[in-house]
Motif scaffolding. Structure first.
Motif, short mmCIF file in Angstrom:
data_model
loop_
_atom_site.label_atom_id
_atom_site.label_comp_id
_atom_site.label_asym_id
_atom_site.label_seq_id
_atom_site.Cartn_x
_atom_site.Cartn_y
_atom_site.Cartn_z
N UNK A 169 120.28 -48.90 -7.10
CA UNK A 169 120.84 -48.09 -6.01
C UNK A 169 120.53 -46.61 -6.23
N UNK A 170 120.68 -46.14 -7.45
CA UNK A 170 120.49 -44.72 -7.75
C UNK A 170 119.07 -44.26 -7.45
N UNK A 171 118.11 -45.17 -7.59
CA UNK A 171 116.74 -44.77 -7.30
C UNK A 171 116.32 -45.11 -5.87
N UNK A 172 117.29 -45.54 -5.03
CA UNK A 172 117.05 -45.66 -3.60
C UNK A 172 117.01 -47.05 -3.01
N UNK A 173 117.23 -48.08 -3.82
CA UNK A 173 117.19 -49.44 -3.31
C UNK A 173 118.45 -49.76 -2.50
N UNK A 174 118.30 -50.62 -1.50
CA UNK A 174 119.45 -51.18 -0.80
C UNK A 174 119.95 -52.37 -1.58
N UNK A 175 121.21 -52.33 -2.01
CA UNK A 175 121.81 -53.39 -2.81
C UNK A 175 123.08 -53.86 -2.11
N UNK A 176 123.12 -55.12 -1.73
CA UNK A 176 124.29 -55.68 -1.06
C UNK A 176 124.89 -56.80 -1.90
N UNK A 177 126.22 -56.83 -1.94
CA UNK A 177 126.97 -57.78 -2.77
C UNK A 177 127.87 -58.63 -1.88
#
Length: 219
Positions: A169-177
């Motif tokens: 996330x910090x480097x720009x990825x979309x992360x969904x849980x």
């Protein structure tokens, strides 16, 4: 090690192809009786070190995340997707059905990989899902949207996965849980996108309805 053809035979013999309660657009090879299959796996396969059959059930967090993806296809449409700890492949299938360009479904369970293949084929998306048996924690999936459900149930695993996903996330990825309120969900680092009342097996969750959320990393 159990032979691939024996793995497929075990899956077919111990599951039925059924619609997923909260995403009936999707069908999965699932166990009718949770405790029976769980015991069968322990009794018949423990001696060769195989894990419990998480792949044989539609878990609450996965159902919630799959529902969110199907209802919000723009999240994955035209993009590469990584479904981490895919299990049955439910979330990967939802992403493929929602228009993902290609989906990598990862899991460590040797039964999950053929189960994902069977389930993807049953839903007509086998050509867009690649199942891999690998520990991807610490790797970088590039521009892929990262999806993960039902993974915060154990302290050490949760800490390791949280550090990895938080870094993506910090480097720009979309992360969904997708998560139904497991003990080690890092709520302080997440924002809630949606909440669902998901039908589940009482044998698995000690409830017939499990309030489950879809979350996105914000910190």
């Amino acid at each position: 090690m159990i032979a691939p053809e024996e793995t497929l035979a075990f899956i077919r013999a111990n599951t039925r192809l059924l619609p997923v309660p909260y995403t009936p657009e999707i069908v999965l090879h699932v166990a009718d009786e949770a405790t029976v299959l769980w015991q069968k796996t322990e009794d018949e396969l423990a001696e060769i070190g195989l894990p419990p059959p998480f792949w044989a059930f539609a878990w609450a967090g996965g159902q919630a995340l799959a529902r969110y993806i199907l209802d919000n296809p723009e999240v994955v449409a035209g993009r590469r997707v990584l479904d981490f700890a895919s299990g049955s492949g439910l979330v990967a299938i939802a992403a493929a059905m929602a228009g993902a360009r290609g989906v990598t479904a990862s899991d460590l369970d040797p039964f999950a990989i053929p189960a994902i293949g069977l389930n993807a084929a049953a839903n007509g998306v086998a050509e867009r899902i690649t199942a891999v048996r690998a520990d991807l924690v610490g790797t970088d999936p590039g521009d892929a949207v990262v999806l993960a459900a039902d993974i915060f149930y154990e302290r050490d695993i949760a800490a390791r996965v949280t550090e990895w996903l938080g870094g993506l996330h910090a480097r720009g990825a979309v992360v969904l849980i997708g998560d139904p309120g497991r003990a080690y969900l890092p709520r302080e680092r997440l924002t809630n996108l949606a909440t669902y009342e998901v039908p589940v097996s009482r044998a698995l969750e000690d409830a017939e309805i499990k309030r489950s959320g879809v979350w996105r990393f914000v910190a």
